[in-house]
Design a protein around this motif. Sequence first.
Motif, PDB file in Angstrom:
ATOM      1  N   GLY A 280      44.913  -7.358 -20.957  1.00  0.00           N
ATOM      2  CA  GLY A 280      43.485  -7.645 -20.927  1.00  0.00           C
ATOM      3  C   GLY A 280      43.054  -8.770 -21.833  1.00  0.00           C
ATOM      4  O   GLY A 280      41.862  -9.131 -21.850  1.00  0.00           O
ATOM      5  N   ASP A 281      43.984  -9.379 -22.582  1.00  0.00           N
ATOM      6  CA  ASP A 281      43.626 -10.484 -23.468  1.00  0.00           C
ATOM      7  C   ASP A 281      43.353 -11.758 -22.676  1.00  0.00           C
ATOM      8  O   ASP A 281      43.976 -12.023 -21.633  1.00  0.00           O
ATOM      9  CB  ASP A 281      44.746 -10.762 -24.470  1.00  0.00           C
ATOM     10  CG  ASP A 281      44.695  -9.844 -25.677  1.00  0.00           C
ATOM     11  OD1 ASP A 281      43.629  -9.253 -25.918  1.00  0.00           O
ATOM     12  OD2 ASP A 281      45.720  -9.726 -26.379  1.00  0.00           O
ATOM     13  N   LEU A 282      42.430 -12.540 -23.200  1.00  0.00           N
ATOM     14  CA  LEU A 282      42.171 -13.880 -22.684  1.00  0.00           C
ATOM     15  C   LEU A 282      42.800 -14.860 -23.669  1.00  0.00           C
ATOM     16  O   LEU A 282      42.386 -14.934 -24.830  1.00  0.00           O
ATOM     17  CB  LEU A 282      40.670 -14.131 -22.557  1.00  0.00           C
ATOM     18  CG  LEU A 282      40.258 -15.448 -21.881  1.00  0.00           C
ATOM     19  CD1 LEU A 282      40.744 -15.501 -20.439  1.00  0.00           C
ATOM     20  CD2 LEU A 282      38.734 -15.614 -21.944  1.00  0.00           C
ATOM     21  N   LEU A 283      43.817 -15.586 -23.223  1.00  0.00           N
ATOM     22  CA  LEU A 283      44.572 -16.475 -24.100  1.00  0.00           C
ATOM     23  C   LEU A 283      44.110 -17.913 -23.954  1.00  0.00           C
ATOM     24  O   LEU A 283      43.615 -18.326 -22.898  1.00  0.00           O
ATOM     25  CB  LEU A 283      46.066 -16.396 -23.781  1.00  0.00           C
ATOM     26  CG  LEU A 283      46.710 -15.011 -23.794  1.00  0.00           C
ATOM     27  CD1 LEU A 283      48.210 -15.135 -23.541  1.00  0.00           C
ATOM     28  CD2 LEU A 283      46.441 -14.294 -25.113  1.00  0.00           C
ATOM     29  N   HIS A 284      44.315 -18.676 -25.003  1.00  0.00           N
ATOM     30  CA  HIS A 284      43.960 -20.095 -25.028  1.00  0.00           C
ATOM     31  C   HIS A 284      45.098 -20.866 -25.655  1.00  0.00           C
ATOM     32  O   HIS A 284      45.742 -20.410 -26.610  1.00  0.00           O
ATOM     33  CB  HIS A 284      42.682 -20.293 -25.850  1.00  0.00           C
ATOM     34  CG  HIS A 284      42.423 -21.723 -26.252  1.00  0.00           C
ATOM     35  ND1 HIS A 284      42.904 -22.260 -27.435  1.00  0.00           N
ATOM     36  CD2 HIS A 284      41.751 -22.719 -25.630  1.00  0.00           C
ATOM     37  CE1 HIS A 284      42.526 -23.526 -27.516  1.00  0.00           C
ATOM     38  NE2 HIS A 284      41.834 -23.831 -26.439  1.00  0.00           N
ATOM     39  N   VAL A 285      45.408 -22.045 -25.113  1.00  0.00           N
ATOM     40  CA  VAL A 285      46.430 -22.905 -25.705  1.00  0.00           C
ATOM     41  C   VAL A 285      45.890 -24.320 -25.839  1.00  0.00           C
ATOM     42  O   VAL A 285      45.151 -24.804 -24.970  1.00  0.00           O
ATOM     43  CB  VAL A 285      47.733 -22.920 -24.870  1.00  0.00           C
ATOM     44  CG1 VAL A 285      47.516 -23.557 -23.492  1.00  0.00           C
ATOM     45  CG2 VAL A 285      48.857 -23.650 -25.612  1.00  0.00           C
ATOM     46  N   ASP A 286      46.232 -24.971 -26.937  1.00  0.00           N
ATOM     47  CA  ASP A 286      45.967 -26.391 -27.168  1.00  0.00           C
ATOM     48  C   ASP A 286      47.339 -27.038 -27.301  1.00  0.00           C
ATOM     49  O   ASP A 286      48.091 -26.726 -28.232  1.00  0.00           O
ATOM     50  CB  ASP A 286      45.137 -26.574 -28.431  1.00  0.00           C
ATOM     51  CG  ASP A 286      44.614 -28.000 -28.597  1.00  0.00           C
ATOM     52  OD1 ASP A 286      44.997 -28.875 -27.787  1.00  0.00           O
ATOM     53  OD2 ASP A 286      43.839 -28.240 -29.532  1.00  0.00           O
ATOM     54  N   PHE A 287      47.666 -27.960 -26.384  1.00  0.00           N
ATOM     55  CA  PHE A 287      49.060 -28.382 -26.237  1.00  0.00           C
ATOM     56  C   PHE A 287      49.124 -29.805 -25.701  1.00  0.00           C
ATOM     57  O   PHE A 287      48.299 -30.215 -24.889  1.00  0.00           O
ATOM     58  CB  PHE A 287      49.755 -27.421 -25.262  1.00  0.00           C
ATOM     59  CG  PHE A 287      51.199 -27.730 -24.983  1.00  0.00           C
ATOM     60  CD1 PHE A 287      52.152 -27.659 -25.985  1.00  0.00           C
ATOM     61  CD2 PHE A 287      51.605 -28.091 -23.706  1.00  0.00           C
ATOM     62  CE1 PHE A 287      53.490 -27.933 -25.720  1.00  0.00           C
ATOM     63  CE2 PHE A 287      52.933 -28.353 -23.425  1.00  0.00           C
ATOM     64  CZ  PHE A 287      53.873 -28.283 -24.436  1.00  0.00           C
ATOM     65  N   GLY A 288      50.118 -30.577 -26.178  1.00  0.00           N
ATOM     66  CA  GLY A 288      50.321 -31.921 -25.657  1.00  0.00           C
ATOM     67  C   GLY A 288      51.754 -32.359 -25.823  1.00  0.00           C
ATOM     68  O   GLY A 288      52.487 -31.829 -26.669  1.00  0.00           O
ATOM     69  N   VAL A 289      52.175 -33.331 -25.021  1.00  0.00           N
ATOM     70  CA  VAL A 289      53.527 -33.879 -25.121  1.00  0.00           C
ATOM     71  C   VAL A 289      53.448 -35.383 -25.356  1.00  0.00           C
ATOM     72  O   VAL A 289      52.421 -36.022 -25.106  1.00  0.00           O
ATOM     73  CB  VAL A 289      54.367 -33.593 -23.856  1.00  0.00           C
ATOM     74  CG1 VAL A 289      54.457 -32.095 -23.598  1.00  0.00           C
ATOM     75  CG2 VAL A 289      53.809 -34.329 -22.632  1.00  0.00           C
ATOM     76  N   THR A 290      54.557 -35.925 -25.840  1.00  0.00           N
ATOM     77  CA  THR A 290      54.680 -37.357 -26.106  1.00  0.00           C
ATOM     78  C   THR A 290      55.955 -37.865 -25.453  1.00  0.00           C
ATOM     79  O   THR A 290      57.016 -37.250 -25.592  1.00  0.00           O
ATOM     80  CB  THR A 290      54.749 -37.622 -27.625  1.00  0.00           C
ATOM     81  OG1 THR A 290      53.557 -37.126 -28.240  1.00  0.00           O
ATOM     82  CG2 THR A 290      54.882 -39.118 -27.913  1.00  0.00           C
ATOM     83  N   ALA A 291      55.849 -38.983 -24.736  1.00  0.00           N
ATOM     84  CA  ALA A 291      57.020 -39.633 -24.143  1.00  0.00           C
ATOM     85  C   ALA A 291      56.605 -41.025 -23.686  1.00  0.00           C
ATOM     86  O   ALA A 291      55.438 -41.263 -23.342  1.00  0.00           O
ATOM     87  CB  ALA A 291      57.566 -38.840 -22.963  1.00  0.00           C
ATOM     88  N   LEU A 292      57.547 -41.949 -23.693  1.00  0.00           N
ATOM     89  CA  LEU A 292      57.307 -43.314 -23.210  1.00  0.00           C
ATOM     90  C   LEU A 292      56.124 -43.972 -23.916  1.00  0.00           C
ATOM     91  O   LEU A 292      55.411 -44.785 -23.344  1.00  0.00           O
ATOM     92  CB  LEU A 292      57.088 -43.313 -21.691  1.00  0.00           C
ATOM     93  CG  LEU A 292      58.310 -42.905 -20.860  1.00  0.00           C
ATOM     94  CD1 LEU A 292      57.892 -42.559 -19.431  1.00  0.00           C
ATOM     95  CD2 LEU A 292      59.343 -44.020 -20.845  1.00  0.00           C
TER      96      LEU A 292
END
Length: 463
Positions: A280-292
């Motif tokens: 029943g949890d509402l999850l949140h993510v802050d995420f990024g990648v680096t390439a090129l």
Amino acid sequence: MSLGISSITIFPFLAPLNHYSPMLLLSWATVLSASPALAKIAQYHQLPPLREQADIQDAWNSERISNIPSILQKYGIDAWLMSQKEYAEDTVFWSLKSANQFSARRRTVNLFIANPAEGTPSKYTWIDNTSQVWDDIILVLEEQKPAKIAINADEGSAFSSGLHVGEMGIFKEKLGYRWAERFVIERMIAIEFIAAMVPSRLPWYKKLQATTWAMIEEGFSGSVITPGETTNELTPDVEWWLRSKIQQMNYTTWFHPSVSILGGRSPFPPNESAVVIEYGDLLHVDFGVTALGMNTDTQHMAYVLYPGETEANIPKGYLEGLKQVNRLQDIVRDNMKVGASGNSILKKSLGQMRVEGFEGRVYSHPIGDWGHSAGTLIGMFNLQDSVEVLGDIPLLPDMYYSIELYAEHFVPERNATMEFFLEEDVFWNQKSESFEWVVGRQEEYHLIYSLTNNLLDKLRTDL
């Protein structure tokens, strides 16, 4: 894709469990988590070999550098002079360098000319640790006769203030008063050079963004999250799973992922205390990648289904909250007009939001060479009236931009007003003359289906 059914109804036909490998069972847990809209976008893209990556980046670099004379002409500047020593690089250096350069060498000097004399180049580079470099620069200046020489000594923008104090002193000493008196500061030169993305970058930026989505989709799945056991951040849990996945894919990142539980059980922004993820949890993510040489920045949300539940069981208040924050995204994107300042876009967006009867915050930023890149800011988390200096810069075309915000919505099932967070990257579409989503935006929750107890026991035993 989503099968629209729970683990309770799908896994009986998998018996006996010992006929299936743990990896196959884990893959089912991941497949069950993907909604059709999200799965269509969320795709992993392998990076090419390093030599090919370098060739790609150097081609982009040459294209970008060829635009510098026109940028100088736009702001009425005749020359642009930069100098740096190893490990004390000008901020702009990182957008000028070749893919095989890891730092400046000795003293590295760059000089760009807006309107070069006939038969002479518009770009000069010296790598030297002797006084000869200053004699060579003076010869070029004598030939080109620039009236205004831009240097990166602005007080308001990090991207235009990369000239170290020591190098400024050397400029004045070695070039003399005649040329030093022609120094001017124009912050928009460095900002526009870094902010402007060449069209050839976009196909790979789309792949980076799709890979970001794919990592989130897999991280927010039953193959990573076991309700009642998995935490948001402790090794080897969700945050560190994401870090490990980045490394496995030969990508890097520009910030540590943050995973939080919305609605009061986990503070936002997250603190250092891990919290166990429950049904029943509402999850949140802050995420990024680096390439090129490029960066992404994405915030998504996921819902942890109880055993036997499907997407039809998501609380209606959560669905309406997602629609509300989607609406705020639309408002901001519609107000992002080239030439408008970030502060004016912020004011119009928040005003329109309140006319429509809800509250939220807007804190959007440029992205590209840097996660928080050069260009105007549309608010900051703690600055919702205006942002000094950077909020007054005009929005430029040919940018990548990260629309970051949250909307408030009352959730009857929780009897509370909750904050719904999203962040998606946009690019400037030259044909439509508007900012468009790089690959799309989240309009459906990531769904974390629960595995049956006997399946979990089997996975733990075999793994």
